[in-house]
Design a protein around this motif. Structure first.
Motif, mmCIF file in Angstrom:
data_model
loop_
_atom_site.group_PDB
_atom_site.id
_atom_site.type_symbol
_atom_site.label_atom_id
_atom_site.label_comp_id
_atom_site.label_asym_id
_atom_site.label_seq_id
_atom_site.Cartn_x
_atom_site.Cartn_y
_atom_site.Cartn_z
ATOM 1 N N THR A 12 -9.352 0.002 -61.659
ATOM 2 C CA THR A 12 -9.344 -1.349 -61.106
ATOM 3 C C THR A 12 -9.452 -2.321 -62.287
ATOM 4 N N PRO A 13 -9.164 -3.598 -62.071
ATOM 5 C CA PRO A 13 -9.306 -4.563 -63.165
ATOM 6 C C PRO A 13 -10.705 -4.571 -63.779
ATOM 7 N N ALA A 14 -11.729 -4.280 -62.996
ATOM 8 C CA ALA A 14 -13.095 -4.252 -63.523
ATOM 9 C C ALA A 14 -13.304 -3.141 -64.557
ATOM 10 N N ASP A 15 -12.462 -2.111 -64.527
ATOM 11 C CA ASP A 15 -12.579 -0.997 -65.473
ATOM 12 C C ASP A 15 -11.994 -1.318 -66.849
ATOM 13 N N LEU A 16 -11.187 -2.354 -66.940
ATOM 14 C CA LEU A 16 -10.390 -2.569 -68.141
ATOM 15 C C LEU A 16 -11.178 -2.726 -69.441
ATOM 16 N N PRO A 17 -12.346 -3.362 -69.460
ATOM 17 C CA PRO A 17 -13.084 -3.391 -70.738
ATOM 18 C C PRO A 17 -13.413 -1.991 -71.263
ATOM 19 N N GLN A 18 -13.829 -1.087 -70.365
ATOM 20 C CA GLN A 18 -14.128 0.279 -70.809
ATOM 21 C C GLN A 18 -12.851 1.046 -71.154
ATOM 22 N N VAL A 19 -11.773 0.818 -70.389
ATOM 23 C CA VAL A 19 -10.498 1.473 -70.704
ATOM 24 C C VAL A 19 -10.032 1.033 -72.085
ATOM 25 N N LEU A 20 -10.131 -0.257 -72.367
ATOM 26 C CA LEU A 20 -9.710 -0.772 -73.672
ATOM 27 C C LEU A 20 -10.529 -0.150 -74.799
ATOM 28 N N GLU A 21 -11.806 0.033 -74.578
ATOM 29 C CA GLU A 21 -12.661 0.697 -75.579
ATOM 30 C C GLU A 21 -12.176 2.132 -75.835
ATOM 31 N N LEU A 22 -11.847 2.851 -74.765
ATOM 32 C CA LEU A 22 -11.339 4.214 -74.910
ATOM 33 C C LEU A 22 -9.973 4.216 -75.603
ATOM 34 N N MET A 23 -9.129 3.235 -75.285
ATOM 35 C CA MET A 23 -7.825 3.134 -75.948
ATOM 36 C C MET A 23 -7.997 2.918 -77.449
ATOM 37 N N ARG A 24 -8.979 2.114 -77.816
ATOM 38 C CA ARG A 24 -9.248 1.908 -79.254
ATOM 39 C C ARG A 24 -9.723 3.210 -79.903
ATOM 40 N N ASP A 25 -10.548 3.975 -79.182
ATOM 41 C CA ASP A 25 -10.984 5.279 -79.703
ATOM 42 C C ASP A 25 -9.773 6.180 -79.966
ATOM 43 N N LEU A 26 -8.836 6.201 -79.011
ATOM 44 C CA LEU A 26 -7.631 7.013 -79.179
ATOM 45 C C LEU A 26 -6.808 6.499 -80.357
ATOM 46 N N ALA A 27 -6.672 5.188 -80.468
ATOM 47 C CA ALA A 27 -5.906 4.615 -81.583
ATOM 48 C C ALA A 27 -6.525 4.986 -82.921
ATOM 49 N N GLU A 42 -3.419 -8.624 -71.714
ATOM 50 C CA GLU A 42 -2.157 -7.869 -71.666
ATOM 51 C C GLU A 42 -2.319 -6.597 -70.846
ATOM 52 N N LEU A 43 -3.431 -5.913 -71.009
ATOM 53 C CA LEU A 43 -3.651 -4.682 -70.251
ATOM 54 C C LEU A 43 -3.717 -4.990 -68.756
ATOM 55 N N ASP A 44 -4.412 -6.057 -68.397
ATOM 56 C CA ASP A 44 -4.497 -6.452 -67.000
ATOM 57 C C ASP A 44 -3.115 -6.791 -66.449
ATOM 58 N N SER A 45 -2.347 -7.553 -67.206
ATOM 59 C CA SER A 45 -1.006 -7.949 -66.764
ATOM 60 C C SER A 45 -0.100 -6.738 -66.592
ATOM 61 N N ARG A 46 -0.156 -5.813 -67.529
ATOM 62 C CA ARG A 46 0.762 -4.668 -67.504
ATOM 63 C C ARG A 46 0.344 -3.590 -66.499
ATOM 64 N N ALA A 47 -0.936 -3.570 -66.154
ATOM 65 C CA ALA A 47 -1.402 -2.566 -65.186
ATOM 66 C C ALA A 47 -1.531 -3.113 -63.769
ATOM 67 N N PHE A 48 -1.814 -4.411 -63.634
ATOM 68 C CA PHE A 48 -2.107 -4.944 -62.301
ATOM 69 C C PHE A 48 -1.313 -6.198 -61.944
ATOM 70 N N GLY A 49 -0.571 -6.744 -62.877
ATOM 71 C CA GLY A 49 0.170 -7.962 -62.598
ATOM 72 C C GLY A 49 1.419 -7.703 -61.780
ATOM 73 N N PRO A 50 2.122 -8.794 -61.425
ATOM 74 C CA PRO A 50 3.400 -8.626 -60.727
ATOM 75 C C PRO A 50 4.340 -7.780 -61.594
ATOM 76 N N GLY A 51 4.978 -6.820 -60.992
ATOM 77 C CA GLY A 51 5.852 -5.941 -61.767
ATOM 78 C C GLY A 51 5.074 -5.042 -62.716
ATOM 79 N N ALA A 52 3.916 -4.579 -62.291
ATOM 80 C CA ALA A 52 3.076 -3.718 -63.132
ATOM 81 C C ALA A 52 3.915 -2.608 -63.755
ATOM 82 N N GLN A 53 3.628 -2.283 -64.998
ATOM 83 C CA GLN A 53 4.429 -1.331 -65.769
ATOM 84 C C GLN A 53 3.805 0.054 -65.871
ATOM 85 N N CYS A 54 2.567 0.195 -65.469
ATOM 86 C CA CYS A 54 1.904 1.494 -65.607
ATOM 87 C C CYS A 54 0.860 1.654 -64.515
#
Length: 172
Positions: A12-27, A42-54
């Motif tokens: 959910t959008p509320a998860d995104l701060p923790q997801v972003l932290e994990l993405m940085r760990d992977l990077a 950007e993560l919110d837009s691409r995951a939950f915005g109109p025309g979500a990409q992932c």
């Protein structure tokens, strides 16, 4: 071994701060942190915005995310069925070897089948033998028929510029 309770669900959008932290760990692990450009907006837009990409799946333990998976869908290919791309599957080091990655992969495959997907594709970082063994244990097979290629932005611009030259236009 003590098995920690885990919940796999769609992010959910509320998860995104923790997801972003994990993405940085992977990077950092995959050595591209210096070019990592994803931010919360950007993560919110691409995951939950109109025309979500992932679509993002998360593994949650006691209100903390232990891992995530990002999938992309190619609507159809040669057999008119979707191909699902497992873009990222990452489990925090402290939460590995407890079934978290398996549960995330199972959720991805369930979702892929619900979309009518004919296949699931992913890449493994060269030298990441732990990941190779993980995917092989779950039925993944190395693709030997194809060799991956890519163009960086500079090459994209170079090719586009060449295509705009008069002699290139005459050859079309």
């Amino acid at each position: 071994m003590l098995i920690k309770m885990i919940n796999i669900r769609t992010a959910t959008p509320a998860d995104l701060p923790q997801v972003l932290e994990l993405m940085r760990d992977l990077a950092a692990f995959e050595d591209y942190l210096d070019t990592f450009a994803v931010d919360l907006g950007e993560l919110d837009s691409r995951a939950f915005g109109p025309g979500a990409q992932c679509r993002i799946f998360v593994a949650e333990r006691a209100e903390t995310l232990a891992g995530y998976a990002v999938v992309l869908e190619i609507p159809f290919t040669y057999d008119l069925r979707p191909t699902v791309i497992l873009k990222e599957l990452y489990v925090r080091a402290t939460d590995r070897s407890e079934g978290t990655g398996t549960r995330l992969l199972e959720s991805v495959t369930t979702w892929a089948l619900s979309k009518g997907a004919g296949r699931l594709h992913w890449d493994v970082l060269t030298g990441n033998q732990h990941a190779e063994r993980f995917y092989q244990r779950h039925g993944g097979q190395r693709v030997r028929k194809w060799i991956a290629y890519q163009m960086d932005e500079a090459k994209l611009i170079e090719l586009q510029a060449r295509s705009q030259q008069p002699e290139a236009l005459a050859d079309r």
